[in-house]
Scaffold this active site. Structure first.
Site: not given
Ligand SMILES: Cc1ncc(COP(=O)(O)O)c(C=O)c1O
Length: 442
Positions: A106-107, A186, A234, A272, A360
């Site tokens: 997601g990042t 989240n 994701s 890849t 995070c």
């Molecule tokens: C709303 C939201 N955006 C972005 C992310 C980042 O995703 P990732 O940890 O897969 O990089 C998260 C991770 O929990 C999230 O909850």
């Protein structure tokens, strides 16, 4: 009314915790009285569905090819990507699978959306609008863009964490190229009025990105209804593997690649592809779409039981997030006069795994920027507990949490000088027949 049954359980093939006990047991040890792990941290990571793992395995073994290779083994991998692209496109109602670019997480999707659009449209304008409750992968990406000379507007949110679409309207200038507001938060679960924001951005000719990492595969997401031009999602949010995510890029939207290299993903993301994980993402997306109604109904049932139970059993608790427009699987609360981390450690000893805010930042012990933006006092925000329920959680597990949590809170409060001081105020307010102080805001 038909009764709500839990979605079909999946096999739990993970090895169960071996309980250890004894006086002075550290928080890493678990209570021998509790046989089963109670996992309620699905926003941080959801377990992989066995059917998804089964679908992935051949792509580690016999179909190991590189999808860019011009031979049979490569073609098999390429076919698998095509199928997964279609499955992910269907999950979010994209018009064409070509609008899906696979990424690693997601990042990456969020960074790609923000920086890729900024670089592609910088000659049109250098102003970007984001909400103040975005994930760090947006917040930090715009900090980088700011250093590169872009101007960033952070939109405020109300006490429930919601952005007012009128604020978006007012923030847009002739220089604005992109608005990025997350679909669902989240940490507190609040859903944003993306369709309304989309009407505004569309009318003003500004691109709209939404971070749907917490929502896609969990609740219905339709890029047409939302009028989103870019959308991050994701696999792990919907029981797919880690290492597979995607960015939806509406046909016609220009984007500058972040990685220099080959022409994978139609020239938009070099490198890849992680074929087994992408295959898993596709299968998980298909299952999520099929099971979504059941999963939502079950999550809502458990959510209600859990939040009502907490509010009933523990005094001085605040429920966070929007009362209605909220993700069905999230229960986010502030427990006053107690630190979230202490509660987590005691719960972990009981083999109950939950979170205190976003995964995070959890190890940094920083106060959540989301809660600060919602106007919550920094000291109170320390007492946050985040339950994110999953399809395999049961009512019995919720009841176990409701049995275990109140004595933990009471024990911690009994050790807290702040609580003792406040308790005297509660007693004197009760004696005087008045309400105690409102501790929510400083
Ligand atoms: C709303 C939201 N955006 C972005 C992310 C980042 O995703 P990732 O940890 O897969 O990089 C998260 C991770 O929990 C999230 O909850």
């Amino acid at each position: 009314m038909p009764s709500i049954e839990p979605p079909a359980p999946h096999r739990d093939e993970s090895s169960p915790h071996v309980p250890t006990s004894g006086p002075g047991a550290s928080p890493k040890q678990v209570n021998p009285m509790t046989q089963d792990r109670i996992y309620m941290d699905h926003v941080a990571a959801a377990p992989l569905l066995p059917e998804v793992l089964d679908a992935m395995m051949p792509y580690f073994r016999e179909h190991f090819g590189n999808p860019s290779s011009m031979h049979g083994v490569g073609e098999k991998a390429e076919e698998a990507l095509t199928q997964a692209r279609r499955q992910v496109a269907e999950l979010i109602h994209a018009r064409s699978p070509g609008e899906i670019v696979f990424t690693s997480c997601g990042t990456e999707s969020n960074n790609f959306a923000l920086k890729g659009v900024a670089l592609a449209y910088q000659n049109k304008g250098r102003h970007i609008v984001v909400s103040s409750v975005e994930h760090f992968s947006i917040m930090h990406a715009v900090k980088t863009l700011e250093k590169m000379g872009f101007q960033i507007t952070h939109l405020p949110v109300d006490g429930t964490g919601r952005v007012d679409p009128d604020e978006v309207d007012r923030a847009i200038t002739p220089q604005t190229i992109l608005v990025s507001v997350m679909h669902g938060n989240n940490e507190v679960g609040t859903l944003q009025p993306i369709a309304e924001i989309g009407r505004i951005t569309r009318a003003k000719g500004v691109l709209l990105h939404t971070d749907a990492v917490a929502t896609a595969g969990v609740i219905p997401v339709d890029v047409e209804a939302l009028q989103a031009d870019l959308l991050s999602l994701s696999a792990n949010a919907f029981y797919g593997p880690k290492g597979a995510a995607a960015l939806y890029i509406r046909k016609g939207v220009r984007i500058h690649p972040l990685l220099d290299g080959g022409i994978q993903e139609n020239g938009r993301r070099a490198g890849t592809e992680n074929v087994p994980a992408i295959v898993g993402m596709g299968v998980a997306a298909e299952i999520a779409l099929r099971e979504m109604d059941n999963r939502i109904a079950w999550a809502r049932k458990l959510q209600k039981r859990l939040q009502e139970g907490i509010l009933e059993r523990i005094p001085h608790v605040v429920l966070l997030g929007h009362p209605v427009d909220r993700l069905p699987q999230i229960v986010s609360v502030l427990v006053e006069y107690v630190e979230g981390e202490s509660m987590l450690l005691f719960l972990d000893m009981e083999n109950i795994q939950i979170a205190s805010g976003s995964a995070c930042i959890s190890r940094s012990l920083k106060v959540s920027h989301v809660m600060l933006a919602m106007g919550i006092d920094a000291a109170l925000a320390q007492g946050s507990l985040l339950f994110s329920l999953g399809k395999d959680n049961t009512e019995e597990q919720v009841d176990r949490v409701l049995e275990v949590l109140p004595p933990i809170v009471q024990r911690l409060r009994d050790m807290s000088p702040l609580y003792k001081k406040a308790a005297r105020t509660f007693r004197s307010s009760a004696d005087a027949g008045t309400a105690g102080p409102d501790p929510r805001r400083s």
